[in-house]
Design an enzyme around this catalytic site. Structure first.
Site, PDB file in Angstrom:
ATOM      1  N   SER A  71      23.613  23.865  21.712  1.00 42.99           N
ATOM      2  CA  SER A  71      23.788  24.302  23.093  1.00 42.99           C
ATOM      3  C   SER A  71      25.067  23.752  23.711  1.00 42.99           C
ATOM      4  O   SER A  71      25.463  22.611  23.439  1.00 42.99           O
ATOM      5  CB  SER A  71      22.597  23.818  23.923  1.00 42.99           C
ATOM      6  OG  SER A  71      22.825  24.050  25.303  1.00 42.99           O
TER       7      SER A  71
ATOM      8  N   TYR B 285      27.986  28.787  27.253  1.00 46.17           N
ATOM      9  CA  TYR B 285      27.902  29.250  28.630  1.00 46.17           C
ATOM     10  C   TYR B 285      29.327  29.395  29.135  1.00 46.17           C
ATOM     11  O   TYR B 285      30.097  28.428  29.078  1.00 46.17           O
ATOM     12  CB  TYR B 285      27.190  28.232  29.528  1.00 46.17           C
ATOM     13  CG  TYR B 285      25.693  28.194  29.389  1.00 46.17           C
ATOM     14  CD1 TYR B 285      24.924  29.341  29.609  1.00 46.17           C
ATOM     15  CD2 TYR B 285      25.042  27.008  29.073  1.00 46.17           C
ATOM     16  CE1 TYR B 285      23.543  29.289  29.486  1.00 46.17           C
ATOM     17  CE2 TYR B 285      23.657  26.963  28.961  1.00 46.17           C
ATOM     18  CZ  TYR B 285      22.913  28.107  29.163  1.00 46.17           C
ATOM     19  OH  TYR B 285      21.551  28.053  29.056  1.00 46.17           O
TER      20      TYR B 285
ATOM     21  N   THR C 250      25.703  33.242  25.863  1.00 50.73           N
ATOM     22  CA  THR C 250      24.507  33.485  26.682  1.00 50.73           C
ATOM     23  C   THR C 250      24.917  34.155  27.981  1.00 50.73           C
ATOM     24  O   THR C 250      25.792  33.647  28.688  1.00 50.73           O
ATOM     25  CB  THR C 250      23.793  32.160  26.991  1.00 50.73           C
ATOM     26  OG1 THR C 250      23.396  31.566  25.761  1.00 50.73           O
ATOM     27  CG2 THR C 250      22.563  32.394  27.851  1.00 50.73           C
TER      28      THR C 250
ATOM     29  N   LYS D 226      23.633  36.782  23.662  1.00 54.91           N
ATOM     30  CA  LYS D 226      22.236  36.364  23.842  1.00 54.91           C
ATOM     31  C   LYS D 226      21.806  36.548  25.283  1.00 54.91           C
ATOM     32  O   LYS D 226      22.518  36.160  26.206  1.00 54.91           O
ATOM     33  CB  LYS D 226      22.095  34.887  23.472  1.00 54.91           C
ATOM     34  CG  LYS D 226      20.720  34.284  23.795  1.00 54.91           C
ATOM     35  CD  LYS D 226      20.573  32.890  23.229  1.00 54.91           C
ATOM     36  CE  LYS D 226      19.203  32.307  23.528  1.00 54.91           C
ATOM     37  NZ  LYS D 226      19.032  31.866  24.903  1.00 54.91           N
TER      38      LYS D 226
ATOM     39  N   HIS E  57      15.196  34.297  27.774  1.00 55.73           N
ATOM     40  CA  HIS E  57      15.417  32.876  28.052  1.00 55.73           C
ATOM     41  C   HIS E  57      14.096  32.122  28.158  1.00 55.73           C
ATOM     42  O   HIS E  57      13.936  31.218  28.991  1.00 55.73           O
ATOM     43  CB  HIS E  57      16.249  32.721  29.332  1.00 55.73           C
ATOM     44  CG  HIS E  57      17.261  31.607  29.251  1.00 55.73           C
ATOM     45  ND1 HIS E  57      18.604  31.829  29.124  1.00 55.73           N
ATOM     46  CD2 HIS E  57      17.120  30.265  29.240  1.00 55.73           C
ATOM     47  CE1 HIS E  57      19.244  30.668  29.068  1.00 55.73           C
ATOM     48  NE2 HIS E  57      18.363  29.707  29.124  1.00 55.73           N
TER      49      HIS E  57
END
Lengths: 380, 380, 380, 380
Positions: free
Chosen positions: A125, A158, A184, A251, A275
């Site tokens: 992440s 992100y 994402t 995503k 999510h």
């Protein structure tokens, strides 16, 4: 949403040994609250709003049952699949999960070691609590120690308010050996999360500005504020596709029409996701839209996450058209309960269940898991 | 699955007398946990996975209701049926259940005496905890004592990794007077069960090799292992049909297409079963597929098990096309709670309920139980 | 079925005053268990089998909602209806309930006084615990005292094994001034009920033989026994129609085809009933079949019982085609909790709710309650 | 209906500070019972009958899910709408709620100050516990203090038995600066409510006669009584339309046919409402009928109340055709728990959730909330 949490007592440390009554991911989930602070557990576990989507992700599995092939020949079977030229031991990866040090002091180090031991890919992440370079380094070192290949490592991105910061993250991931970027797109606008405890932070973003929501009684809150201005748009995807040679998976969509547009813009893969019910409450369960998205994806690799907890769940997703499955929260449950061995055990349980289910279905290979193997079950 | 179990206290012995509040099989089930160790109760009671199939077996009954015939003439009615040239007092048999000594020291001896007293057929398991010859001997001796015929006894066969061992079991069953072979095809691949307590074992298999699953973190678990190699295939059914003169029933399918193929290969009967929800979680409830399987069975005797607990359950299965019904877990409940008298009582309760339901429906014979007697009920 | 019962303590006597929190029939039902012995409460409350029909009777109401008429003119409205030449204050009667002295020492005396005070008809059971002549006498005396008419009294008949005994009951009912016979056809075959306590018995049947089920382990239980021989048949209805001049209502059917045949044989009315879920578990809810039965009844008065607990329940039944509604168990609840005033209060509550519902629907008369006033509600 | 209430202890006063675990209207609702007497809480919270409609209002939201627009451009968005020439900050108003001093000594004063602070319109009830003139005065004074405009204030009218009294209320509302009349048509006929505590009363109706239901055991209760005579009729709407120049909204219908007739008679707006499930139990949920009513309303402003508790609820109503939403009970919950700041906080939470949901949906303006943004969700 109301959760049972461990309001008063100190969280337990991870267990030194895995007790024999931990026989499924659901068992880990039941044990997990005692290993978190109340606030951290809520952060891990809660869905947004009333939890409609969170619950729908799980309950959707009960709508599908199986049509087994009796007395099938199982010789020569296996669960391996290929993605982007790499072989995966099973159609299963560890999805991106923020701040894994909330669950255990070793955080992402422990998780990537478990992934390495079990030959399982991991998506790291943007909000990891260990720097992305260190995670990749741990994987390589542990793989060497075990005498096996480093598992596939992908980086989840992100977009940052300024493109230079997004680009910096991509370059660091490229340099650290990540093999794909997972962009994402569905979480730019969501309420601020928990207050992070001492020692847990978004280390990859150190030095970058954090966008904040401006909530003023009676005034604008999101729409018309800088937060809305900075939300990612289609043009940002086009920019990113130009900015890196790594394959980009997008995503955070649940509609075929979006998958089609993403595919048309040159993405290398799709991650169907709501999510985990953490963003917009009321999104459909992922299982209910796999077929639509798979048809629209034009053959691109289609991954899916949201509520996967046992081997038959994976079989259902694959039979509906997904190529692989990501697990999220179960990483945190197993990590908190039993550290790195817990995560490895959880992966092993899932794969055991997957193999058993395939054998019981009479399907020796992943390619045998087709739509004809499913039936609709009546609601109970 | 999470079960309420008797975690701490010693299991109670079987009751010396049947208390008056035991008036249904559900009552026995409620009393049973106190008479088992926690581990044995889980073994008896649990379904696989999340218990979808286990619950579906029960909840499916609530989808069907009745269309009674008012003021019908009930004179001359009865519940008897014929199977393979033998008369059965009612469309009800005791299905194969492993290790009955887990429930009571007398194990299969007690169960077969109850079956004999109630003129009810019994299918003895390959995994019985009393040798198959002894069970048959007890039935003959008790029948003589009561001055009645030995009830129909069938032998349930799990194919062994080597055909010579399967053949040995068949020959022993033939020699002991068993009247049919019930070949189970759906349980070759399932997780290892409980650790059996001292004094309980698969006595029929003494001296034969037991296949084990090879679970190695990161490696293959079922598919591609010797376990998968040994799973039964269609050719094994053909072999068995050549190997014995006894009628062969094939147990463990839920699809009409499999029943058709089994019938085409010369089987004498079909046992529609999802193994009581103990194997692949997500198989449809048996009630939902009886009509499909009955149509495909080409008139062969069709038996069914999975969730039968009261007389109206039996009526529904018969009206949908089954010829008889097997009960499994209720044997263990009644055996643990009240020994042989408990099992006899449970059979008697079921038959009482069956006769009452037939009378209330205005159906004096089993042949009157047709599809027109059922209606769909709205979900509650 | 598992019920919460008052297992240990002595039942409370009826309250001297109605407490203010008794505001609905559901409130009475919640208070009632404390006023019964465990065994009597089970007898009153239980359904047969698993209670599918018992619950379906209630849950069926939730499937229908209302289409009100806004701003309707309510002037000149009222709830009165006519049945067999008599005016009823509302489409509501007290249905036949056995052994009312189980609930209160005054038993049927108390109930008929409440009926008289509220101008509400009562159907007296063959199994009343006060002689049918005394019940009628109490009604007449109390009506005189109050200066009003005796309410409609009907007699519910269970056919006896010998016709002379059935005829004797009919003649006694005629002589005592009962205005109709309600022949129950659905309960001849059911398990023996509770052991009646001292002082409670089927006084109307004193001296007549009671048929018993012959349950012998391993033998026939109902079918093929004298019990099945004695079950009522269509020819018995024909005989009864010849035997009395009183109008005959036939009670205990759920199918239009039976209502049609009953109408063709000259019955004066139909009582649609599944015996409150006390006989064959799996019969459809009465609400789900009213339309079918109403169409088949060829205009005969159609009454219905089974699960009616509030005014909107009555509105739904009438809008679907019933002419009046019977309540059963609520009599026992109110009688046990507060004696005669309780029963009167319960009737008053129901009628208050009925009038409010009609007014809120914009329907000033019973004739305005048509099918167009209902809609289907989605299942919750 | 059975509610959990604070039966024994004294109600807590409103909190001086809003604790951090109050993060949604559901949190306020959970905290509220401790701040009411048992009787007042029942009055606030209960639905009529068995609560079918009350629960349906809430459960209907779960039937709709969302189809978001991925990566949409959110720049320049906002939630403002116009109604009757006035701008509202969001499609949200405070609906009419009787006797707000039951929740807090400041009653309507506190609520209107919160409305003013948050630029949110308020509909003042005929049954307010503070005189309508004082409420308007408080709003003006507080707006001046804050340097903003007075929010839109409307007056909700219950027709009184005599037209002169209805007219007097309208004239007072006009004089006090109310900008619209909301005529409630669905509550004339309902059971008398609670006994009001000392200091709480219908101050606007001081000196006017209160119609009472005449309930006499055995006699007429509503129909045929003066209460039914006085219920509002279509002619009363016509009269009112002549009697005032203020726009009239008609509140309390669930059918398109009624909305059409109301529109044809010259009403300025429609308030779709089942009175929060407080009047006729069995009315459909408001969400299930919005589309029908919207189509019939011929473009008139359509407001809706009943069960709105979060931002996604509002989005669903707007996407189905409503123009704005009213909240009722949540005012009382927040007022009792935390006084004026609680009500302001509750409004702010709802608006935050609304903005987040719109942004997550990819809908920057209220006009983007169309039917295509919704999907049907399977029942769980």
């Amino acid at each position: 949403m109301v959760l049972d949490v461990n309001e008063t007592s100190e969280p337990l440390p991870a267990l030194a040994q895995i007790p024999p009554d931990l026989r499924s991911l659901a068992d880990y989930e039941r044990h997990a609250p005692a290993h978190f602070t109340a606030e951290a557990w809520r952060h891990v576990q809660e869905g947004s709003g009333e939890g409609l989507t969170l619950r729908a992700n799980r309950s959707a599995f009960a709508a599908y049952g199986f049509r087994p092939r009796a007395l099938a020949d199982l010789r020569g079977g296996g669960t391996a699949i290929d993605l982007f030229g790499r072989s995966h031991a099973a159609p299963l990866m560890l999805g991106p999960v923020a701040y894994q040090r909330l669950a255990h002091p070793d955080g992402e180090h422990a998780v990537v070691r478990a992934a390495t031991a079990l030959d399982t890919g991991m998506v790291v992440s943007t909000l990891s609590s260990v720097p992305l370079e260190e995670i990749a380094g741990t994987a390589r070192a542990f793989a060497r120690e075990l005498g096996k290949d480093t598992p596939p490592l992908w980086f989840q991105l992100y977009l940052q308010p300024q493109r230079e910061h997004s680009l910096e993250l991509v370059r660091r991931a490229e340099a650290a050996g990540y093999e794909a970027i997972v962009l994402t797109i569905d979480a730019a606008i969501k309420p601020a999360g928990m207050t992070l405890p001492e020692g847990v932070s978004a280390v990859n973003l150190a030095g970058m500005p954090i966008p904040r929501q401006t909530a003023k009684p009676g005034g604008r809150i999101v729409l018309g504020t800088p937060l809305a201005e900075a939300a990612p748009r289609w043009e940002d995807l086009a920019w990113l596709a130009e900015a890196t040679r790594l394959p980009i998976l997008v995503k955070g969509m649940v509609l075929g029409e979006d998958a089609r547009r993403v595919a048309d813009m040159g993405a290398a893969g799709i991650v169907l996701s709501n999510h985990g019910g953490r963003v917009l409450d009321g999104l459909p369960s992922v299982l209910n839209v796999i077929e639509d998205v798979a048809e629209a994806s034009q053959g691109l690799p289609l991954l899916v996450d949201g509520g996967f907890r046992c081997g038959t769940d994976i079989v259902k997703a694959l039979a509906l058209g997904a190529h692989s499955v990501l697990i999220g929260r179960p990483q945190m449950h197993a990590l908190a309960v039993a550290g790195m061995p817990g995560v490895a055990h959880a992966i092993h349980l899932l794969r055991t269940e997957l193999e058993l289910a395939m054998a019981q279905l009479g399907c020796p290979t992943v390619g045998d898991l087709t739509r004809e193997r499913l039936i609709d079950l009546p609601r109970m």
